[in-house]
Scaffold this motif. Structure first.
Motif, PDB file in Angstrom:
ATOM      1  N   ILE D  66      37.783 -25.177  15.376  1.00 38.00           N
ATOM      2  CA  ILE D  66      37.343 -26.073  16.592  1.00 38.00           C
ATOM      3  C   ILE D  66      36.559 -25.997  16.762  1.00 38.00           C
ATOM      4  CG2 ILE D  66      39.328 -27.797  18.401  1.00 38.00           C
ATOM      5  CD1 ILE D  66      41.824 -26.309  16.678  1.00 38.00           C
ATOM      6  N   ILE D  90      33.633 -21.738  21.198  1.00 39.63           N
ATOM      7  CA  ILE D  90      34.641 -22.367  19.710  1.00 39.63           C
ATOM      8  C   ILE D  90      35.981 -22.384  20.284  1.00 39.63           C
ATOM      9  CG2 ILE D  90      34.867 -21.842  17.515  1.00 39.63           C
ATOM     10  CD1 ILE D  90      32.707 -21.537  16.667  1.00 39.63           C
ATOM     11  N   LEU D  91      36.440 -23.069  19.724  1.00 30.10           N
ATOM     12  CA  LEU D  91      38.025 -22.702  20.837  1.00 30.10           C
ATOM     13  C   LEU D  91      39.401 -21.917  20.058  1.00 30.10           C
ATOM     14  CD1 LEU D  91      39.344 -26.394  22.236  1.00 30.10           C
ATOM     15  CD2 LEU D  91      37.865 -24.341  23.279  1.00 30.10           C
ATOM     16  N   ALA D  92      38.890 -22.501  19.020  1.00 26.67           N
ATOM     17  CA  ALA D  92      39.969 -21.771  17.894  1.00 26.67           C
ATOM     18  C   ALA D  92      39.562 -21.436  16.072  1.00 26.67           C
ATOM     19  CB  ALA D  92      41.633 -21.848  17.625  1.00 26.67           C
TER      20      ALA D  92
END
Lengths: 94, 94, 94, 94, 94, 94, 94
Positions: D66, D90-92
């Motif tokens: 994500i 990029i968060l995760a």
């Protein structure tokens, strides 16, 4: 061509749009930042680190690269257009 | 001429546009930042690093360089125009 | 005159324009930042580095220097005008 | 596809909204920043640290991730849309 | 007076203009930042460095100092006006 | 729920206002930034330090925390609302 | 009261103006930033340093402190008003 960029700068020769089809890199017409393509013709000795050493650049002469369109400074040498920019404005190697 | 720039500063003698043809560096008329050319006449002892040491400059007296047009401070010494600027405003050596 | 500037600050005595001809430093009338000239009368013990040590200053008492015009704080001591400024606002030694 | 992002950059293939239901990630319609989903197709050699070493990236080729919607630069390679962005956008991983 | 400033802060007692003639420090009426004078009444344990150690302050209790006028926070203790400020806002010791 | 936040990010499940009375945390109606409450459901491997190591997070899965209202990015997974935010936006553990 | 602030944050109980006369701290009515007084009720484990270690806080539970008025986030616990703020917003201990 005898030009030595300083520190972590790079001199590259921008590649015009038509040539790009060989690499399949054409840029969408969104308002997004339009990356450009070019060939590296000279590289600096690298960024000066806190400990006084130099960190070599990732790109070398002859590399084909994608860079952010609005970065760097344009210069003309023997009638040819070149761009001097920081390595951090280069996105990827092809 | 007895002037010692401090830290990572450089004193250079700007080279007028006509002289530039010898090096073939003429600047395109785009609104892009117009680089300039000059000869280094004095260099500082280098930037102070976190560990207290000095990092020597990349340029030396006599080098011909390209620098960003709007950088530095103009001074006159014995009737001649010079520019004191930071090394990070120098793009490349010719 | 008993004044001790802190850290990497310097106290200097500005030198008026007429005196400058001896050093040939007169400033062009462009809108560019106009450097000034002065004599150092006191220096601090140096900038505090990350490792807790002090980095000695490059300038010493008696040095004649060029500094950026709009830097520092003006003070008067026994009727004389002085300037307290950071060493990073001093461009060069003469 | 022969593209090597530099430093801590990543090339990913955005995944269209419909496909997302498999992972159950659909974004609420609040004005909040809308995260996007994509698959990693190339990773750089990592960020340059102060000590001159490289810090390897957390994501690898094939990871589903994500990322923040308005980050990165769009490019097209052989007719496909890709995004070059920094790992910090990029968060995760899913 | 039992007040302990934190880190690299200092508590000082501002000295009114008339008293200043003893030290000859009167401030010119230019629009320049007008420095002020005061006596140090309490000092912190020093700035926290990257390595976790504390760097002792340069000023100590009883020092007479010049500081930038618009720095710090005014407080009143037992009817007296004091100023809590960072050491970096103190220009020099007298 | 198989989501791995990167670096020093955290995924948490916001807890609605009514539930809060059990912990007695209700927020005053001042214009002040209104903190929120939530439960941690996933944590990253930690911030990358200058020396290349990772600093483990302070919060772990299951912790009940207070965080700044306007921080993070909202996502929906299997119909549930989650928030991905940086640990530095978490104020305290309950 | 079971609340653990993170890193170098502190939870304190603001002390109302009347109570202040015991310590003699009343704030002048200048437009200057008006410091406030409070008692520390919880402290974090300290700031994360570059080397991965934690630097313990200067203040401890029970300390009476002066802090900058507009800092921190207000929360209510069991009907009482508290403030969560960074230690760097605490000016001094009384």
């Amino acid at each position: 061509m005898n030009i030595k960029p300083l520190a972590d700068r790079v001199v590259l020769k921008p590649i015009e749009a038509e040539e790009k089809t060989a690499f399949g890199i054409i840029v969408p017409d969104t308002a997004k930042e339009k990356p450009q393509q070019g060939e590296v013709v000279a590289v600096g000795i690298g960024r000066l680190l806190d400990n006084g050493e130099r960190a070599a650049l990732e790109v070398t002469v002859g590399d084909r690269v994608i860079y952010s369109k609005y970065s760097g400074t344009e210069i003309k040498i023997e009638g040819n257009e070149y761009l001097i920019l920081n390595e951090r404005d280069i996105l990827a190697k092809l």
